[in-house]
Scaffold this active site. Structure first.
Site, PDB file in Angstrom:
ATOM      1  N   HIS A   1       0.847  -1.206   0.000  1.00  0.00           N
ATOM      2  CA  HIS A   1       0.000   0.000   0.000  1.00  0.00           C
ATOM      3  C   HIS A   1       0.875   1.246   0.000  1.00  0.00           C
ATOM      4  O   HIS A   1       1.995   1.230   0.494  1.00  0.00           O
ATOM      5  CB  HIS A   1      -0.952   0.015   1.201  1.00  0.00           C
ATOM      6  CG  HIS A   1      -0.284  -0.047   2.536  1.00  0.00           C
ATOM      7  ND1 HIS A   1       0.203  -1.226   3.066  1.00  0.00           N
ATOM      8  CD2 HIS A   1      -0.030   0.911   3.473  1.00  0.00           C
ATOM      9  CE1 HIS A   1       0.737  -0.981   4.266  1.00  0.00           C
ATOM     10  NE2 HIS A   1       0.620   0.316   4.525  1.00  0.00           N
TER      11      HIS A   1
ATOM     12  N   HIS B   1       0.797   5.456   0.893  1.00  0.00           N
ATOM     13  CA  HIS B   1       0.137   6.603   1.517  1.00  0.00           C
ATOM     14  C   HIS B   1       0.391   7.811   0.623  1.00  0.00           C
ATOM     15  O   HIS B   1       1.546   8.117   0.304  1.00  0.00           O
ATOM     16  CB  HIS B   1       0.744   6.907   2.898  1.00  0.00           C
ATOM     17  CG  HIS B   1       0.485   5.843   3.908  1.00  0.00           C
ATOM     18  ND1 HIS B   1      -0.582   5.884   4.779  1.00  0.00           N
ATOM     19  CD2 HIS B   1       1.168   4.701   4.201  1.00  0.00           C
ATOM     20  CE1 HIS B   1      -0.546   4.814   5.562  1.00  0.00           C
ATOM     21  NE2 HIS B   1       0.507   4.081   5.228  1.00  0.00           N
TER      22      HIS B   1
END
Length: 281
Positions: free
Chosen positions: A113, A115
């Site tokens: 992932h 950010h």
């Protein structure tokens, strides 16, 4: 021979991690973007307004380094797209794109992932992350942020001026035509074997033609109004041309002006000419 240095093994993938649950729709999220490979949503405990997470839909790999290179490359092009949208939506002068691989680097959810954190000048506190919010992001707070991102990701295209065909280009076999017409008379009722329909003479600067309407369309068509017929086709009635629309077509009021005056010459009235319909041998 000496073995090539390899990346240390990542921990086993846990199919119950929070991002896998979001991908499986077991846990809700404030989704802002989805494609074949990628899902992006607002962080539930944002560091700053607009803090967004971007995850690949591919499961089974705990971090970016363990993803197959081609899959990672597909995903990274989507990360760039979302990051650009975050910067635009929140009018940010910069944007952090943070990505941690492994617990030692600060990774706490073992699904790849990124950010995306929009930043304003003068807010960089060394290279430390801003502190995450203590309270979970509420739906009320999320809605306007999602709307901003939606606009940045899918800006509304300027309305294109519709292209219209001219009456003079109508042939007995015409279909799929768009016409902008001035209504020249009051609608008349026509009783036929197959039921009641409505007709009215309309025209543009190249000629006139009778249009044929179903009952539910007759109220749109008022004398002196300008109308648009979309996806219209010729219907031959006793050897005469009529323009009509089926369920896929539309007749609607048109707020564009007519170019020039309607050509009312009798020889330019397509519906006044009788066509002999010759059956093909």
């Amino acid at each position: 021979g000496a073995m090539a240095a390899d990346t240390p093994a990542a921990p086993a993938y846990d199919g119950e991690n929070i991002f896998a649950k979001i991908l499986d729709k077991k846990v809700p999220c404030y989704k802002i973007y989805e494609s074949r490979t990628t899902l992006a949503f607002l962080d539930a405990y944002p560091m700053v307004e607009g803090h967004t997470l971007v995850v690949p839909k591919l499961k089974g790999h705990p971090d970016l380094l363990s993803m197959p290179p081609a899959k990672a490359a597909d995903f990274l092009s989507e990360v760039q797209k979302v990051a650009r949208a975050v910067q635009k939506a929140f009018d940010a002068e910069g944007v952090n794109i943070w990505q941690n691989n492994g617990a030692a680097a600060g990774q706490t959810v073992f699904h790849p992932h990124f950010h995306i954190v929009p930043r304003k000048a003068g807010t960089l506190d060394g290279f430390r992350y801003p502190t995450s919010a203590k309270e979970m992001l509420s739906t009320e707070a999320a809605r306007p942020l999602m709307a901003k991102l939606e606009e940045a990701l899918r800006p509304k295209a300027p309305l294109r001026k519709a292209k219209f065909n001219k009456v003079s280009s109508i042939k007995t076999s015409s279909k799929g035509m768009n016409l902008k017409l001035k209504v020249l008379a009051d609608v008349e009722v026509v009783e036929a074997k197959f039921g009641t329909f409505y007709e009215v003479l309309c025209g543009d600067d190249t000629g006139t033609v009778v249009i044929s309407l179903r009952e539910e369309l007759k109220n749109v068509v008022k004398k002196d109004a300008v109308i648009a017929m979309r996806n219209a086709a010729v219907k031959m009635v006793a050897g005469h041309v009529r323009m009509a629309v089926d369920k896929w077509g539309k007749v609607e009021a048109c707020n564009e002006e007519m170019e020039g005056e309607v050509d009312m010459a009798t020889e330019k009235n397509l519906s006044a000419t009788e066509y002999e319909l010759v059956a093909s041998a």
